[in-house]
Design a protein around this motif. Structure first.
Motif, PDB file in Angstrom:
ATOM      1  N   LEU A  55      -2.709  -1.546  -6.272  1.00  0.00           N
ATOM      2  CA  LEU A  55      -2.935  -2.409  -5.308  1.00  0.00           C
ATOM      3  C   LEU A  55      -3.694  -1.398  -4.173  1.00  0.00           C
ATOM      4  O   LEU A  55      -3.050  -0.334  -3.729  1.00  0.00           O
ATOM      5  CB  LEU A  55      -1.536  -2.495  -4.767  1.00  0.00           C
ATOM      6  CG  LEU A  55      -0.824  -3.333  -5.572  1.00  0.00           C
ATOM      7  CD1 LEU A  55       0.723  -3.598  -4.983  1.00  0.00           C
ATOM      8  CD2 LEU A  55      -1.315  -4.715  -5.793  1.00  0.00           C
ATOM      9  N   PRO A  56      -4.952  -1.646  -3.718  1.00  0.00           N
ATOM     10  CA  PRO A  56      -5.403  -0.951  -2.683  1.00  0.00           C
ATOM     11  C   PRO A  56      -4.707  -1.055  -1.409  1.00  0.00           C
ATOM     12  O   PRO A  56      -4.344  -1.906  -1.119  1.00  0.00           O
ATOM     13  CB  PRO A  56      -6.963  -1.496  -2.882  1.00  0.00           C
ATOM     14  CG  PRO A  56      -7.105  -2.149  -4.079  1.00  0.00           C
ATOM     15  CD  PRO A  56      -5.758  -2.540  -4.533  1.00  0.00           C
ATOM     16  N   GLN A  57      -4.693   0.247  -0.708  1.00  0.00           N
ATOM     17  CA  GLN A  57      -3.979   0.169   0.717  1.00  0.00           C
ATOM     18  C   GLN A  57      -4.677   0.923   1.852  1.00  0.00           C
ATOM     19  O   GLN A  57      -5.382   1.990   1.392  1.00  0.00           O
ATOM     20  CB  GLN A  57      -2.726   0.920   0.314  1.00  0.00           C
ATOM     21  CG  GLN A  57      -1.665   0.832   1.658  1.00  0.00           C
ATOM     22  CD  GLN A  57      -0.499   1.757   1.389  1.00  0.00           C
ATOM     23  OE1 GLN A  57       0.141   2.025   2.476  1.00  0.00           O
ATOM     24  NE2 GLN A  57      -0.164   1.507   0.117  1.00  0.00           N
ATOM     25  N   GLN A  58      -4.940   0.343   2.663  1.00  0.00           N
ATOM     26  CA  GLN A  58      -5.922   0.956   3.999  1.00  0.00           C
ATOM     27  C   GLN A  58      -4.957   0.669   5.273  1.00  0.00           C
ATOM     28  O   GLN A  58      -4.192  -0.284   5.220  1.00  0.00           O
ATOM     29  CB  GLN A  58      -7.132   0.296   3.907  1.00  0.00           C
ATOM     30  CG  GLN A  58      -8.097   0.469   2.763  1.00  0.00           C
ATOM     31  CD  GLN A  58      -9.376   0.026   2.969  1.00  0.00           C
ATOM     32  OE1 GLN A  58     -10.272  -0.101   1.824  1.00  0.00           O
ATOM     33  NE2 GLN A  58      -9.584  -0.729   4.155  1.00  0.00           N
ATOM     34  N   LEU A  59      -5.268   1.661   6.022  1.00  0.00           N
ATOM     35  CA  LEU A  59      -4.725   1.684   7.406  1.00  0.00           C
ATOM     36  C   LEU A  59      -5.490   0.775   8.272  1.00  0.00           C
ATOM     37  O   LEU A  59      -6.843   0.218   7.569  1.00  0.00           O
ATOM     38  CB  LEU A  59      -4.827   3.085   8.168  1.00  0.00           C
ATOM     39  CG  LEU A  59      -3.916   4.142   7.366  1.00  0.00           C
ATOM     40  CD1 LEU A  59      -4.130   5.390   8.071  1.00  0.00           C
ATOM     41  CD2 LEU A  59      -2.600   3.598   7.387  1.00  0.00           C
ATOM     42  N   VAL A  60      -5.177   0.294   9.201  1.00  0.00           N
ATOM     43  CA  VAL A  60      -5.821  -1.006  10.049  1.00  0.00           C
ATOM     44  C   VAL A  60      -6.588  -0.111  11.241  1.00  0.00           C
ATOM     45  O   VAL A  60      -6.371   0.994  11.681  1.00  0.00           O
ATOM     46  CB  VAL A  60      -4.872  -2.041  10.670  1.00  0.00           C
ATOM     47  CG1 VAL A  60      -4.272  -2.615   9.275  1.00  0.00           C
ATOM     48  CG2 VAL A  60      -4.119  -1.254  11.568  1.00  0.00           C
ATOM     49  N   TRP A  61      -7.750  -1.294  11.789  1.00  0.00           N
ATOM     50  CA  TRP A  61      -8.163  -0.793  12.966  1.00  0.00           C
ATOM     51  C   TRP A  61      -8.096  -2.098  13.778  1.00  0.00           C
ATOM     52  O   TRP A  61      -7.917  -3.192  13.218  1.00  0.00           O
ATOM     53  CB  TRP A  61      -9.774  -0.537  12.964  1.00  0.00           C
ATOM     54  CG  TRP A  61     -10.623  -1.549  12.083  1.00  0.00           C
ATOM     55  CD1 TRP A  61     -10.671  -1.811  10.982  1.00  0.00           C
ATOM     56  CD2 TRP A  61     -11.398  -2.272  13.026  1.00  0.00           C
ATOM     57  NE1 TRP A  61     -11.500  -2.919  10.726  1.00  0.00           N
ATOM     58  CE2 TRP A  61     -11.898  -3.180  11.848  1.00  0.00           C
ATOM     59  CE3 TRP A  61     -11.639  -2.357  14.184  1.00  0.00           C
ATOM     60  CZ2 TRP A  61     -13.051  -4.200  12.229  1.00  0.00           C
ATOM     61  CZ3 TRP A  61     -12.689  -3.519  14.916  1.00  0.00           C
ATOM     62  CH2 TRP A  61     -13.333  -4.137  13.789  1.00  0.00           C
ATOM     63  N   LYS A  62      -8.019  -1.897  15.074  1.00  0.00           N
ATOM     64  CA  LYS A  62      -7.297  -2.964  16.085  1.00  0.00           C
ATOM     65  C   LYS A  62      -8.792  -3.323  16.874  1.00  0.00           C
ATOM     66  O   LYS A  62      -9.161  -2.500  18.046  1.00  0.00           O
ATOM     67  CB  LYS A  62      -6.302  -2.600  17.095  1.00  0.00           C
ATOM     68  CG  LYS A  62      -5.053  -2.435  16.036  1.00  0.00           C
ATOM     69  CD  LYS A  62      -3.887  -1.980  16.836  1.00  0.00           C
ATOM     70  CE  LYS A  62      -2.624  -1.633  15.814  1.00  0.00           C
ATOM     71  NZ  LYS A  62      -1.354  -1.401  16.591  1.00  0.00           N
ATOM     72  N   PHE A  69      -2.485  -2.398   5.546  1.00  0.00           N
ATOM     73  CA  PHE A  69      -2.522  -3.702   4.743  1.00  0.00           C
ATOM     74  C   PHE A  69      -2.818  -3.481   3.048  1.00  0.00           C
ATOM     75  O   PHE A  69      -3.209  -2.203   2.945  1.00  0.00           O
ATOM     76  CB  PHE A  69      -3.769  -4.487   5.042  1.00  0.00           C
ATOM     77  CG  PHE A  69      -3.636  -5.299   6.488  1.00  0.00           C
ATOM     78  CD1 PHE A  69      -2.937  -6.566   6.611  1.00  0.00           C
ATOM     79  CD2 PHE A  69      -4.199  -4.726   7.648  1.00  0.00           C
ATOM     80  CE1 PHE A  69      -2.549  -7.204   7.681  1.00  0.00           C
ATOM     81  CE2 PHE A  69      -4.032  -5.413   8.659  1.00  0.00           C
ATOM     82  CZ  PHE A  69      -3.551  -6.591   8.775  1.00  0.00           C
ATOM     83  N   ILE A  70      -2.365  -4.216   2.155  1.00  0.00           N
ATOM     84  CA  ILE A  70      -2.681  -4.013   0.970  1.00  0.00           C
ATOM     85  C   ILE A  70      -3.320  -5.287   0.472  1.00  0.00           C
ATOM     86  O   ILE A  70      -2.971  -6.266   0.731  1.00  0.00           O
ATOM     87  CB  ILE A  70      -1.289  -3.557   0.143  1.00  0.00           C
ATOM     88  CG1 ILE A  70      -0.206  -4.657   0.200  1.00  0.00           C
ATOM     89  CG2 ILE A  70      -1.024  -2.136   0.585  1.00  0.00           C
ATOM     90  CD1 ILE A  70       0.886  -4.581  -0.625  1.00  0.00           C
ATOM     91  N   LEU A  71      -4.108  -5.013  -0.726  1.00  0.00           N
ATOM     92  CA  LEU A  71      -4.794  -6.173  -1.419  1.00  0.00           C
ATOM     93  C   LEU A  71      -4.373  -6.202  -2.648  1.00  0.00           C
ATOM     94  O   LEU A  71      -4.385  -5.210  -3.574  1.00  0.00           O
ATOM     95  CB  LEU A  71      -6.276  -5.691  -1.218  1.00  0.00           C
ATOM     96  CG  LEU A  71      -7.140  -6.882  -1.873  1.00  0.00           C
ATOM     97  CD1 LEU A  71      -7.018  -8.215  -0.860  1.00  0.00           C
ATOM     98  CD2 LEU A  71      -8.533  -6.447  -2.065  1.00  0.00           C
ATOM     99  N   SER A  72      -3.950  -7.321  -3.234  1.00  0.00           N
ATOM    100  CA  SER A  72      -3.433  -7.711  -4.674  1.00  0.00           C
ATOM    101  C   SER A  72      -4.298  -8.545  -5.292  1.00  0.00           C
ATOM    102  O   SER A  72      -5.012  -9.464  -4.582  1.00  0.00           O
ATOM    103  CB  SER A  72      -2.069  -7.922  -4.680  1.00  0.00           C
ATOM    104  OG  SER A  72      -1.948  -9.369  -4.114  1.00  0.00           O
ATOM    105  N   LYS A  73      -4.468  -8.332  -6.555  1.00  0.00           N
ATOM    106  CA  LYS A  73      -4.994  -9.307  -7.520  1.00  0.00           C
ATOM    107  C   LYS A  73      -4.421  -9.700  -8.573  1.00  0.00           C
ATOM    108  O   LYS A  73      -3.756  -8.832  -9.016  1.00  0.00           O
ATOM    109  CB  LYS A  73      -6.491  -8.608  -7.882  1.00  0.00           C
ATOM    110  CG  LYS A  73      -7.306  -9.840  -9.018  1.00  0.00           C
ATOM    111  CD  LYS A  73      -8.581  -8.843  -9.494  1.00  0.00           C
ATOM    112  CE  LYS A  73      -9.190  -9.815 -10.639  1.00  0.00           C
ATOM    113  NZ  LYS A  73     -10.204  -8.989 -11.146  1.00  0.00           N
ATOM    114  N   ASP A  74      -4.239 -11.013  -8.726  1.00  0.00           N
ATOM    115  CA  ASP A  74      -3.150 -11.521  -9.849  1.00  0.00           C
ATOM    116  C   ASP A  74      -3.838 -10.638 -11.172  1.00  0.00           C
ATOM    117  O   ASP A  74      -4.953 -10.748 -11.748  1.00  0.00           O
ATOM    118  CB  ASP A  74      -3.594 -12.827 -10.068  1.00  0.00           C
ATOM    119  CG  ASP A  74      -3.033 -13.671  -8.996  1.00  0.00           C
ATOM    120  OD1 ASP A  74      -2.331 -13.210  -8.097  1.00  0.00           O
ATOM    121  OD2 ASP A  74      -3.055 -15.092  -8.968  1.00  0.00           O
ATOM    122  N   GLY A  75      -2.657 -10.120 -12.103  1.00  0.00           N
ATOM    123  CA  GLY A  75      -2.979  -9.586 -13.203  1.00  0.00           C
ATOM    124  C   GLY A  75      -3.241  -8.057 -13.050  1.00  0.00           C
ATOM    125  O   GLY A  75      -3.325  -7.502 -14.108  1.00  0.00           O
TER     126      GLY A  75
END
Length: 451
Positions: free
Chosen positions: A289-296, A279-285
């Motif tokens: 973009l922080p990116q991380q692997l997932v856990w299930k 997943f990546i997290l975005s913030k307007d402006g």
């Protein structure tokens, strides 16, 4: 077998040995002219044939940081005897080399890249007396000579598949142009000319697209001055463009809640049941973009937590998250947006709004009150004037005009003269005459004058 030492051409039979009678001088002269004639004929024959054009390239790249090594390869034919590397504007070959087996290519190694070694190169090879056609030019660039520019995407690094994006490369150094480099791509697009502001900021725009998730789009840019096209600045930050598609969007939640006090920690949780690996997290402006692997936590469900803290005013804003698979460059559609409100920032905003609304209300009430007072004053003044005109009282400042009274005739007449000092009234009844009938009703006259 004899060999002509001028051009290494073998002679079928050696020249005759000199006899004592003729002497040795004439024999040597004749052999020399014979050899020279053979060389000229052989060269004329060879000039009718040229060898194929070689290939030139740099390894690991033709863009080299200052002080780093680089190798220039030249690949020709298997019958090549020697290779020559030429630098533009240099008369003599910069370097020549005799190949080992296999003889179809050689490597020219540069131990330390410098500004003097930057430029345009080409190579050629020789087989016996034949020369090849020069290779295509190779532009060898040195970087790291000036401070790096900055690179950003005008609309953010997230691009919808099929759309175009505009990148801006800028610097406070007045570069003549900027060069955009795509890692893994071919060529280096160069801006026609940079734009300049009065404060010294220079920049150039690069429009790319349509974008597709076929591979990763990672860019850097450089700046260069006029007159030194092969001497570039240090590279800018690496900008990766992320291509979002139409796959199922994830969900985004904020723990413990969207309103956070300064210094606290907030967690944004992105989750999906589409089996995403990251997943990546975005913030307007924001560009990063922080990116991380997932856990299930359970089968078919994937999620990850993005922790922000200690929270400050800069963390406030609108956030979204995207999901992706490890074997694909495409990202999902964006999640629904969520807003983070930092408490101090929120109170200040509400306080500013409250002050603005209060000032507006006070001003509106003041204007309304002023309007009512003016309206009441005008009405009161009108009523007072009407009452004075309709019901005059004796002895209240009405003053009779004697001339008007004398010429008024036999009827009772009342004259009023109004001044800005007061209102006076007097009544006068002229002597009655027995021959005249009394009037039916008195008449009232008002004469207004301002002294």
């Amino acid at each position: 077998m004899w060999v002509c030492v001028l051009c290494q051409i073998p002679l079928c039979s050696p020249p005759a040995r000199p006899s004592p009678a003729s002497g040795s001088t004439m024999t040597i002269v004749s052999a020399t002219f014979l050899c020279l004639g053979l060389c000229l004929g052989w060269e004329t024959y060879l000039q009718t044939e040229t060898l194929p054009k070689p290939t030139i390239w740099a390894e690991p790249s033709s863009v080299v940081a200052q002080g780093r090594p680089v190798s220039i390869w030249c690949q020709g034919a298997k019958e090549a005897d020697s290779y020559y590397l030429h630098q533009e504007w240099v008369q003599q070959p910069w370097r020549n080399k005799f190949p080992q087996r296999p003889r179809d290519k050689v490597k020219f190694r540069i131990q330390l890249m410098t500004q003097d070694l930057a430029g345009r190169y080409h190579c050629r090879y020789q087989s016996q007396a034949r020369w090849s056609v020069p290779s295509e030019p190779l532009d060898l660039v040195v970087t790291g000579m000036f401070d790096p520019p900055s690179l950003s995407a005008l609309s953010g690094p997230l691009v919808t598949s099929g759309d175009s994006v505009t990148l801006r490369c800028g610097s406070w150094q007045e570069f003549a142009w900027f060069v955009l480099s795509n890692e893994g791509g071919n060529g280096h697009p160069k801006s026609p000319a940079s734009q300049h502001q009065a404060d010294g900021w220079s920049w150039a725009l690069f429009t790319l697209g349509p974008m597709s998730p076929s591979h990763r789009w990672m860019y850097r840019c450089y700046g260069a001055f006029s007159g030194s096209p092969y001497v570039w600045s240090s590279s800018s930050n690496t900008l990766e463009l992320l291509i979002s598609g139409v796959s199922r969007k994830p969900s985004l939640s904020i723990l413990p809640g969207p309103v956070v006090a300064p210094g606290d920690t907030v967690t944004l949780q992105c989750r999906s049941d589409a089996g995403y690996d990251r997943f990546i997290l975005s913030k307007d402006g924001e560009q990063e973009l922080p990116q991380q692997l997932v856990w299930k936590p359970q089968a078919g469900l994937s999620q990850t937590d993005f922790s922000l803290g200690p929270v400050s005013g800069s963390h406030g804003g609108r956030y979204r998250c995207y999901g992706g698979h490890s074997l694909s460059s495409e990202w999902s559609a964006p999640s629904d947006s969520l807003d983070i409100l930092v408490a101090a920032q929120g109170l200040q905003w509400y306080w500013n709004v409250l002050i603005g609304v209060s000032v507006a209300l006070v001003l509106l009430l003041f204007l309304l009150l002023l309007f009512l007072l003016l309206r009441h004053w005008h009405r009161s003044k009108g009523r007072t004037l009407d009452a004075a005109m309709k019901n005059p009282q004796p002895g209240e400042g009405l003053e009779l005009d004697p001339q008007a009274a004398a010429s008024a005739g036999p009827q009772d007449v009342t004259y009023a003269q109004l001044t800005h000092l007061g209102l006076r009234q007097e009544a006068s009844a002229p002597p009655s005459s027995s021959s005249e009938q009394p009037p039916d009703e008195p008449s009232v006259y008002a004469a207004l004058a301002v002294h």
